[in-house]
Design an enzyme around this catalytic site. Structure first.
Site, PDB file in Angstrom:
ATOM      1  N   GLY A  17       0.783  -1.239   0.000  1.00 29.18           N
ATOM      2  CA  GLY A  17       0.000   0.000   0.000  1.00 29.18           C
ATOM      3  C   GLY A  17       0.808   1.278   0.000  1.00 29.18           C
ATOM      4  N   SER A  18       2.037   1.235  -0.541  1.00 30.27           N
ATOM      5  CA  SER A  18       2.816   2.486  -0.557  1.00 30.27           C
ATOM      6  C   SER A  18       2.206   3.494  -1.530  1.00 30.27           C
ATOM      7  CB  SER A  18       4.283   2.215  -0.888  1.00 30.27           C
ATOM      8  OG  SER A  18       4.439   1.816  -2.225  1.00 30.27           O
ATOM      9  N   ASN A  19       1.623   3.029  -2.623  1.00 33.92           N
ATOM     10  CA  ASN A  19       0.953   3.977  -3.535  1.00 33.92           C
ATOM     11  C   ASN A  19      -0.296   4.564  -2.883  1.00 33.92           C
ATOM     12  OD1 ASN A  19       2.163   4.331  -6.348  1.00 33.92           O
ATOM     13  ND2 ASN A  19       2.414   2.143  -5.983  1.00 33.92           N
ATOM     14  N   LYS A  70      -8.343 -13.339 -11.176  1.00 34.13           N
ATOM     15  CA  LYS A  70      -9.521 -12.472 -11.359  1.00 34.13           C
ATOM     16  C   LYS A  70     -10.439 -12.667 -10.155  1.00 34.13           C
ATOM     17  CE  LYS A  70     -12.213 -15.887 -13.927  1.00 34.13           C
ATOM     18  NZ  LYS A  70     -13.086 -16.153 -15.068  1.00 34.13           N
ATOM     19  N   ARG A  98      -5.347  -8.430  -9.671  1.00 34.59           N
ATOM     20  CA  ARG A  98      -6.337  -9.227 -10.392  1.00 34.59           C
ATOM     21  C   ARG A  98      -6.870  -8.426 -11.580  1.00 34.59           C
ATOM     22  NH1 ARG A  98      -8.232 -13.642  -7.171  1.00 34.59           N
ATOM     23  NH2 ARG A  98      -7.073 -13.568  -5.217  1.00 34.59           N
ATOM     24  N   ASN A 114      -5.155   2.679 -13.223  1.00 35.51           N
ATOM     25  CA  ASN A 114      -4.191   1.719 -12.648  1.00 35.51           C
ATOM     26  C   ASN A 114      -2.794   2.315 -12.741  1.00 35.51           C
ATOM     27  OD1 ASN A 114      -3.146  -0.844 -11.740  1.00 35.51           O
ATOM     28  ND2 ASN A 114      -2.566  -1.291 -13.848  1.00 35.51           N
ATOM     29  N   HIS A 116       1.147   0.996 -13.253  1.00 40.39           N
ATOM     30  CA  HIS A 116       1.904  -0.193 -13.656  1.00 40.39           C
ATOM     31  C   HIS A 116       3.396   0.137 -13.649  1.00 40.39           C
ATOM     32  CE1 HIS A 116       2.643  -4.038 -15.532  1.00 40.39           C
ATOM     33  NE2 HIS A 116       3.509  -3.424 -16.319  1.00 40.39           N
TER      34      HIS A 116
HETATM   35  C1  GAR Z   1       3.474  -1.151  -7.533  1.00 42.00           C
HETATM   36  O1  GAR Z   1       4.808  -1.165  -7.991  1.00 42.00           O
HETATM   37  C2  GAR Z   1       2.513  -1.231  -8.700  1.00 42.00           C
HETATM   38  O2  GAR Z   1       2.963  -0.554  -9.835  1.00 42.00           O
HETATM   39  C3  GAR Z   1       2.471  -2.708  -8.924  1.00 42.00           C
HETATM   40  O3  GAR Z   1       2.410  -3.273  -7.641  1.00 42.00           O
HETATM   41  C4  GAR Z   1       3.147  -2.426  -6.754  1.00 42.00           C
HETATM   42  C5  GAR Z   1       2.251  -2.140  -5.542  1.00 42.00           C
HETATM   43  O4  GAR Z   1       2.995  -1.506  -4.540  1.00 42.00           O
HETATM   44  N1  GAR Z   1       1.337  -3.079  -9.713  1.00 42.00           N
HETATM   45  C6  GAR Z   1       1.371  -4.006 -10.646  1.00 42.00           C
HETATM   46  O5  GAR Z   1       2.362  -4.671 -10.906  1.00 42.00           O
HETATM   47  C7  GAR Z   1       0.048  -4.224 -11.378  1.00 42.00           C
HETATM   48  N2  GAR Z   1       0.273  -4.904 -12.614  1.00 42.00           N
HETATM   49  P1  GAR Z   1       2.251  -0.836  -3.304  1.00 42.00           P
HETATM   50  O6  GAR Z   1       1.318  -1.881  -2.697  1.00 42.00           O
HETATM   51  O7  GAR Z   1       3.374  -0.496  -2.360  1.00 42.00           O
HETATM   52  O8  GAR Z   1       1.510   0.369  -3.802  1.00 42.00           O
END
Ligand code: GAR
Length: 210
Positions: A17-19, A70, A98, A114, A116
């Site tokens: 959950g850093s984003n 999914k 998913r 999203n 990526h």
């Molecule tokens: C992030 O790097 C995001 O871009 C990636 O998962 C990580 C989640 O980090 N997402 C994917 O790869 C989706 N295809 P977070 O939980 O620290 O935000």
């Protein structure tokens, strides 16, 4: 205090959950003119749920059903009901691992984004930072895009470049991509919340602020 209703974001995540944290912090400081109204996860012990609760943001685990990649139909309906009950304007996927199907895509058509960890269309799918390192590219980065029925294939809203260094490991590269994500995602969400983002086919443009 303004009596205007704030733009409401629902965040879906499977991981640490850093984003989400970067988005919630940018909302709290007013950089993103919005609030995170709800956090949902398909993993009961995901860090994103704990981080949301620490911030006093409603957060729920909704079981994904039997599939690995999914949600099943009942689960998708449960996610839609929760997001609609929270009256979210936008769904932001932040490490939600998913693929979304029609129930969610139709309920929030054009309103799901999203992040990526690569410069799409290069390296869609899993562990994109490792794909980039293994391929030998010299620059990679991250992409915020609208979500469609494909895998990491929707119209691109924003991208940020990250160089690949000679001594990078998958972990060091992913850490620098993460740092870029934490800048890019709030910037894109701010533009969407301000109504500045226009979509024409695959092309997404930003209108100047009035
Ligand atoms: C992030 O790097 C995001 O871009 C990636 O998962 C990580 C989640 O980090 N997402 C994917 O790869 C989706 N295809 P977070 O939980 O620290 O935000």
């Amino acid at each position: 205090m303004s009596d205007l209703r704030r733009f409401r974001i629902g965040v879906l995540g499977s991981g640490k959950g850093s984003n989400f944290e970067a988005i919630a912090q940018a909302c709290a400081t007013g950089i993103v003119p919005a609030e995170v109204a709800l956090v949902l996860s398909d993993c009961p012990d995901a860090g994103i749920l704990a981080r949301a609760k620490e911030r006093g943001i409603p957060a729920r685990y909704i079981p994904p059903g039997p599939f690995k990649t999914k949600l099943d139909d009942a689960a998708e309906r449960a996610y839609v009901e929760a997001l609609q009950a929270a009256a979210v304007d936008l769904v932001a996927l932040a490490g939600f691992m998913r693929v979304l199907k029609s129930t969610l895509l139709n309920a929030f058509a054009g309103r799901i984004v999203n992040i990526h960890p690569s410069l799409l269309p290069s390296f869609p799918g899993l562990a994109a930072w490792k794909q980039a390192l293994d391929y030998g590219v010299k620059v990679t980065g991250c992409t915020v895009h609208f979500v469609d029925a494909g895998v990491d294939s929707g119209p691109i809203i924003g991208q940020q470049i990250v160089p690949v260094l000679d001594d990078d490991t998958p972990e060091s590269l992913h850490a620098r991509i993460h740092a870029a994500e934490h800048e890019l995602y709030p910037r894109c969400l701010a533009a969407i919340a301000r109504g500045q983002v226009r979509v024409q086919g695959r092309r997404v443009t930003f209108q100047r602020a009035a």
